[in-house]
Each structure stands twice: as structure tokens, then as C-alpha cells.
Design a protein around this motif. Structure first.
Motif, PDB file in Angstrom:
ATOM      1  N   PHE A  21       0.855  -1.194   0.000  1.00 51.17           N
ATOM      2  CA  PHE A  21       0.000   0.000   0.000  1.00 51.17           C
ATOM      3  C   PHE A  21       0.887   1.238   0.000  1.00 51.17           C
ATOM      4  O   PHE A  21       1.656   1.462   0.913  1.00 51.17           O
ATOM      5  N   ASP A  22       0.783   2.034  -1.047  1.00 53.37           N
ATOM      6  CA  ASP A  22       1.567   3.260  -1.109  1.00 53.37           C
ATOM      7  C   ASP A  22       0.648   4.417  -1.480  1.00 53.37           C
ATOM      8  O   ASP A  22      -0.569   4.285  -1.466  1.00 53.37           O
ATOM      9  N   ASP A  23       1.254   5.522  -1.841  1.00 59.28           N
ATOM     10  CA  ASP A  23       0.479   6.729  -2.142  1.00 59.28           C
ATOM     11  C   ASP A  23      -0.516   6.548  -3.276  1.00 59.28           C
ATOM     12  O   ASP A  23      -1.477   7.295  -3.367  1.00 59.28           O
ATOM     13  N   GLY A  24      -0.281   5.584  -4.150  1.00 62.48           N
ATOM     14  CA  GLY A  24      -1.179   5.405  -5.280  1.00 62.48           C
ATOM     15  C   GLY A  24      -2.499   4.735  -4.947  1.00 62.48           C
ATOM     16  O   GLY A  24      -3.463   4.843  -5.697  1.00 62.48           O
ATOM     17  N   TRP A  25      -2.562   4.033  -3.818  1.00 57.08           N
ATOM     18  CA  TRP A  25      -3.786   3.329  -3.442  1.00 57.08           C
ATOM     19  C   TRP A  25      -4.725   4.252  -2.687  1.00 57.08           C
ATOM     20  O   TRP A  25      -4.288   5.115  -1.936  1.00 57.08           O
ATOM     21  N   GLU A  26      -6.019   4.039  -2.883  1.00 59.15           N
ATOM     22  CA  GLU A  26      -7.046   4.837  -2.203  1.00 59.15           C
ATOM     23  C   GLU A  26      -8.127   3.916  -1.656  1.00 59.15           C
ATOM     24  O   GLU A  26      -8.470   2.916  -2.296  1.00 59.15           O
ATOM     25  N   ILE A  27      -8.643   4.289  -0.503  1.00 55.79           N
ATOM     26  CA  ILE A  27      -9.728   3.528   0.120  1.00 55.79           C
ATOM     27  C   ILE A  27     -10.931   4.451   0.261  1.00 55.79           C
ATOM     28  O   ILE A  27     -10.807   5.580   0.747  1.00 55.79           O
ATOM     29  N   TYR A  28     -12.068   3.981  -0.192  1.00 49.86           N
ATOM     30  CA  TYR A  28     -13.329   4.674   0.037  1.00 49.86           C
ATOM     31  C   TYR A  28     -14.108   3.792   1.009  1.00 49.86           C
ATOM     32  O   TYR A  28     -14.482   2.667   0.681  1.00 49.86           O
ATOM     33  N   ASN A  32     -20.152   0.520   5.994  1.00 48.04           N
ATOM     34  CA  ASN A  32     -20.477  -0.886   5.730  1.00 48.04           C
ATOM     35  C   ASN A  32     -20.269  -1.230   4.254  1.00 48.04           C
ATOM     36  O   ASN A  32     -20.756  -2.230   3.751  1.00 48.04           O
ATOM     37  N   TYR A  33     -19.517  -0.372   3.589  1.00 50.12           N
ATOM     38  CA  TYR A  33     -19.250  -0.494   2.153  1.00 50.12           C
ATOM     39  C   TYR A  33     -17.841   0.042   1.919  1.00 50.12           C
ATOM     40  O   TYR A  33     -17.495   1.118   2.403  1.00 50.12           O
ATOM     41  N   MET A  34     -17.002  -0.714   1.184  1.00 49.85           N
ATOM     42  CA  MET A  34     -15.629  -0.283   0.968  1.00 49.85           C
ATOM     43  C   MET A  34     -15.177  -0.562  -0.455  1.00 49.85           C
ATOM     44  O   MET A  34     -15.508  -1.600  -1.023  1.00 49.85           O
ATOM     45  N   GLN A  35     -14.416   0.388  -0.996  1.00 47.05           N
ATOM     46  CA  GLN A  35     -13.764   0.209  -2.286  1.00 47.05           C
ATOM     47  C   GLN A  35     -12.268   0.456  -2.112  1.00 47.05           C
ATOM     48  O   GLN A  35     -11.860   1.341  -1.360  1.00 47.05           O
ATOM     49  N   LEU A  36     -11.475  -0.315  -2.834  1.00 48.32           N
ATOM     50  CA  LEU A  36     -10.037  -0.149  -2.894  1.00 48.32           C
ATOM     51  C   LEU A  36      -9.687   0.069  -4.359  1.00 48.32           C
ATOM     52  O   LEU A  36     -10.114  -0.709  -5.224  1.00 48.32           O
ATOM     53  N   SER A  37      -8.939   1.137  -4.646  1.00 46.12           N
ATOM     54  CA  SER A  37      -8.578   1.440  -6.027  1.00 46.12           C
ATOM     55  C   SER A  37      -7.260   2.204  -6.050  1.00 46.12           C
ATOM     56  O   SER A  37      -6.728   2.573  -5.002  1.00 46.12           O
ATOM     57  N   LYS A  38      -6.777   2.450  -7.242  1.00 47.76           N
ATOM     58  CA  LYS A  38      -5.581   3.277  -7.437  1.00 47.76           C
ATOM     59  C   LYS A  38      -6.035   4.640  -7.961  1.00 47.76           C
ATOM     60  O   LYS A  38      -7.075   4.757  -8.615  1.00 47.76           O
ATOM     61  N   HIS A  39      -5.230   5.662  -7.701  1.00 43.12           N
ATOM     62  CA  HIS A  39      -5.612   7.031  -8.073  1.00 43.12           C
ATOM     63  C   HIS A  39      -5.833   7.192  -9.574  1.00 43.12           C
ATOM     64  O   HIS A  39      -6.606   8.046  -9.995  1.00 43.12           O
ATOM     65  N   ASN A  40      -5.202   6.364 -10.406  1.00 46.79           N
ATOM     66  CA  ASN A  40      -5.337   6.494 -11.862  1.00 46.79           C
ATOM     67  C   ASN A  40      -6.402   5.565 -12.455  1.00 46.79           C
ATOM     68  O   ASN A  40      -6.452   5.387 -13.663  1.00 46.79           O
TER      69      ASN A  40
END
Length: 146
Positions: A21-28, A32-40
Motif C-alpha cells: 500500500f503506497d500513495d497510489g492506493w485509495e480507500i473509500y 459498511n461499504y468499501m472500495q479499494l482502487s488506485k488514483h489512476n
């Protein structure tokens, strides 16, 4: 019923501490709902490419919940992205125990897990770890379709 929001808060902390997990990863995290994605990955409005899980009323009632990968309408050339991505990764995804290909216009794959609160954070962490190995192929196909 255990606190689902607490489970997702703990999971978020675990993900942020992961070696990958680095600066490029984002968590929303909506509780009770979660998304994991990259900034691009065009997911600024939660409508791009992301890994997702949620435990809401219907999942609690069914005692099971999904973890999945979606490529939604904010992804450029969505259908072409999905076609190229699946050409690269369908075999690997099919080899993962419990994962199935989704037939919706934006679904890539999904695994349904039993709603068992014993070690739930660790179980979700393991599944996000599995899905995140798709990062390189996602980035590669994004470069090709843009």
C-alpha cells in the motif's frame, strides 16, 4: 450483530499498513461499504475501476457477502478495457477458489464469503491482497485503451 463499521475501520487500517500500500492506493470507506482502487483508475466518484465489498441489510439476512472487482462507466473505453483485461487475467481469476466471472456490463469477478465474524478483517484483507495482484494488468490495459 458485531459492528460492521468497526470491521471496515480495522480493515482500512490493515490495508494502509500493508507493504504494497503506497500513495497510489485509495480507500473509500462508507462504514459498511468499501472500495479499494488506485488514483489512476478513474474511481474518484466510485464509478471507475475498483475492488469492492459491502455488508448491508440483505447480506446480513443472507449471512453472506461479496467481494468483487468492477469496471464501471467512468473507466475510459469500458467495454474494450474489460475485453482486453479478461484476455489477460480470466485464466488466473478462474483459478482462484470461489471466484466467478460476472456477466454484468461492469462486473469482472466476485467471490461470496460467509458472514462469519470470526477473523472477518483478516479474511477480507486476504481477499483484497489477492485482488490487488491484478494491479499491473489493470494499469497495462488502461495505457492501451486511453
Amino acid at each position: 450483530m458485531k459492528d460492521v463499521k468497526g470491521v471496515f475501520r480495522n480493515l482500512e487500517k490493515m490495508l494502509e499498513k500493508a507493504s504494497w500500500f503506497d500513495d497510489g492506493w485509495e480507500i473509500y470507506n462508507r462504514g459498511n461499504y468499501m472500495q479499494l482502487s488506485k488514483h489512476n483508475w478513474f474511481n474518484q466518484n466510485q464509478g471507475g475501476i475498483h475492488f469492492e465489498t459491502f455488508i448491508e441489510g440483505p447480506q446480513i439476512k443472507q449471512k453472506s457477502f461479496p467481494i468483487c472487482m468492477h469496471v464501471e462507466e467512468d473507466c475510459p473505453s469500458q467495454s474494450e478495457f474489460i475485453r482486453q483485461f479478461m484476455a489477460l487475467e480470466e485464466k488466473r481469476i478462474k483459478s482462484w477458489n470461489g471466484y466467478k466471472k460476472l456477466d454484468s456490463s461492469y462486473g469482472i469477478c466476485q467471490r461470496t464469503l460467509p458472514l462469519n465474524f470470526k477473523n472477518l478483517e483478516q479474511r477480507l484483507f486476504e481477499e483484497f491482497n489477492r485482488l490487488r495482484v491484478l494491479e499491473e494488468s489493470i494499469d497495462q490495459v488502461l495505457l492501451e485503451v486511453q
